[in-house]
Design a protein around this motif. Structure first.
Motif, PDB file in Angstrom:
ATOM      1  N   LYS A  85       2.322  -3.315  -0.795  1.00  0.00           N
ATOM      2  CA  LYS A  85       1.337  -3.887  -1.719  1.00  0.00           C
ATOM      3  C   LYS A  85       0.865  -5.277  -1.287  1.00  0.00           C
ATOM      4  CE  LYS A  85       3.076  -1.209  -5.550  1.00  0.00           C
ATOM      5  NZ  LYS A  85       3.760  -1.215  -6.827  1.00  0.00           N
ATOM      6  N   HIS A  86       1.563  -5.876  -0.360  1.00  0.00           N
ATOM      7  CA  HIS A  86       1.187  -7.178   0.168  1.00  0.00           C
ATOM      8  C   HIS A  86      -0.114  -7.011   0.962  1.00  0.00           C
ATOM      9  CE1 HIS A  86       1.350 -10.674   2.847  1.00  0.00           C
ATOM     10  NE2 HIS A  86       2.163 -11.233   1.951  1.00  0.00           N
ATOM     11  N   PRO A  87      -0.995  -8.018   0.993  1.00  0.00           N
ATOM     12  CA  PRO A  87      -2.246  -7.890   1.756  1.00  0.00           C
ATOM     13  C   PRO A  87      -2.050  -7.488   3.220  1.00  0.00           C
ATOM     14  CG  PRO A  87      -2.352  -9.819   0.350  1.00  0.00           C
ATOM     15  CD  PRO A  87      -0.944  -9.272   0.236  1.00  0.00           C
ATOM     16  N   ILE A  88      -1.021  -8.010   3.862  1.00  0.00           N
ATOM     17  CA  ILE A  88      -0.754  -7.605   5.247  1.00  0.00           C
ATOM     18  C   ILE A  88      -0.356  -6.135   5.292  1.00  0.00           C
ATOM     19  CG2 ILE A  88       0.772  -7.923   7.246  1.00  0.00           C
ATOM     20  CD1 ILE A  88       0.896 -10.914   6.492  1.00  0.00           C
ATOM     21  N   GLY A  89       0.510  -5.718   4.380  1.00  0.00           N
ATOM     22  CA  GLY A  89       0.916  -4.314   4.319  1.00  0.00           C
ATOM     23  C   GLY A  89      -0.273  -3.405   4.072  1.00  0.00           C
ATOM     24  N   GLN A  90      -1.161  -3.796   3.189  1.00  0.00           N
ATOM     25  CA  GLN A  90      -2.348  -2.989   2.902  1.00  0.00           C
ATOM     26  C   GLN A  90      -3.249  -2.888   4.126  1.00  0.00           C
ATOM     27  OE1 GLN A  90      -4.073  -4.828  -0.567  1.00  0.00           O
ATOM     28  NE2 GLN A  90      -2.603  -3.859  -1.942  1.00  0.00           N
ATOM     29  N   ARG A  94      -4.201   0.592   6.090  1.00  0.00           N
ATOM     30  CA  ARG A  94      -5.601   0.995   6.319  1.00  0.00           C
ATOM     31  C   ARG A  94      -5.836   1.272   7.804  1.00  0.00           C
ATOM     32  NH1 ARG A  94      -6.737  -3.065   2.573  1.00  0.00           N
ATOM     33  NH2 ARG A  94      -7.271  -4.504   4.255  1.00  0.00           N
ATOM     34  N   ALA A  95      -5.326   0.392   8.646  1.00  0.00           N
ATOM     35  CA  ALA A  95      -5.483   0.582  10.096  1.00  0.00           C
ATOM     36  C   ALA A  95      -4.782   1.858  10.547  1.00  0.00           C
ATOM     37  CB  ALA A  95      -4.937  -0.630  10.844  1.00  0.00           C
ATOM     38  N   TYR A  96      -3.616   2.118   9.991  1.00  0.00           N
ATOM     39  CA  TYR A  96      -2.875   3.335  10.336  1.00  0.00           C
ATOM     40  C   TYR A  96      -3.678   4.576   9.969  1.00  0.00           C
ATOM     41  CZ  TYR A  96       0.872   6.772  10.575  1.00  0.00           C
ATOM     42  OH  TYR A  96       1.622   7.889  10.878  1.00  0.00           O
ATOM     43  N   GLU A  97      -4.271   4.587   8.783  1.00  0.00           N
ATOM     44  CA  GLU A  97      -5.037   5.741   8.318  1.00  0.00           C
ATOM     45  C   GLU A  97      -6.285   5.960   9.176  1.00  0.00           C
ATOM     46  OE1 GLU A  97      -3.834   7.923   6.244  1.00  0.00           O
ATOM     47  OE2 GLU A  97      -2.084   6.648   5.933  1.00  0.00           O
ATOM     48  N   GLU A  98      -6.794   4.913   9.811  1.00  0.00           N
ATOM     49  CA  GLU A  98      -7.974   5.035  10.652  1.00  0.00           C
ATOM     50  C   GLU A  98      -7.654   5.574  12.042  1.00  0.00           C
ATOM     51  OE1 GLU A  98     -10.042   1.309  10.643  1.00  0.00           O
ATOM     52  OE2 GLU A  98     -10.377   1.381   8.471  1.00  0.00           O
ATOM     53  N   LEU A  99      -6.400   5.644  12.389  1.00  0.00           N
ATOM     54  CA  LEU A  99      -6.034   6.157  13.737  1.00  0.00           C
ATOM     55  C   LEU A  99      -6.375   7.636  13.870  1.00  0.00           C
ATOM     56  CD1 LEU A  99      -2.581   4.474  14.350  1.00  0.00           C
ATOM     57  CD2 LEU A  99      -4.764   3.850  15.339  1.00  0.00           C
TER      58      LEU A  99
END
Length: 99
Positions: A85-90, A94-99
């Protein structure tokens, strides 16, 4: 950067980046456990300095088994607690889902 270049040139060492709790005098690898349980292939690389102390940053990366590619998703400060839930985690998720 020097460690990443060293890993890239050593296939055996590169394979260690997907072995949970693997460590050397230079670094330690572990899964991002909560994300691993969610089915995401996310990892953390913690590097040591010359005195054996952790450096100020962690490398968060994903591994794609089909293509055998590693994707650096973030270089996070040591204080990042792997909270999704942390901004870095989010941003990482998001980057992971774009792979």
């Amino acid at each position: 950067m020097a460690l990443l270049e060293q890993l890239e040139g050593d296939p055996d060492l590169l394979d260690r980046l997907t072995q949970h709790d693997y460590g050397t005098a230079d670094f330690h690898v572990s899964r991002w456990q909560s994300q691993w349980r969610e089915g995401r292939n996310l990892w953390r690389l913690k590097m040591w300095d010359l005195k054996g102390n952790g450096l100020r940053y962690r490398i968060i990366y994903a591994f794609e088994p089909r293509t055998h590619h590693y994707h650096v998703l973030a270089i996070a400060p040591r204080e990042f607690d792997y909270d999704a839930k942390h901004p870095i985690g989010q941003r990482i998720l998001r980057a992971y889902e774009e792979l």
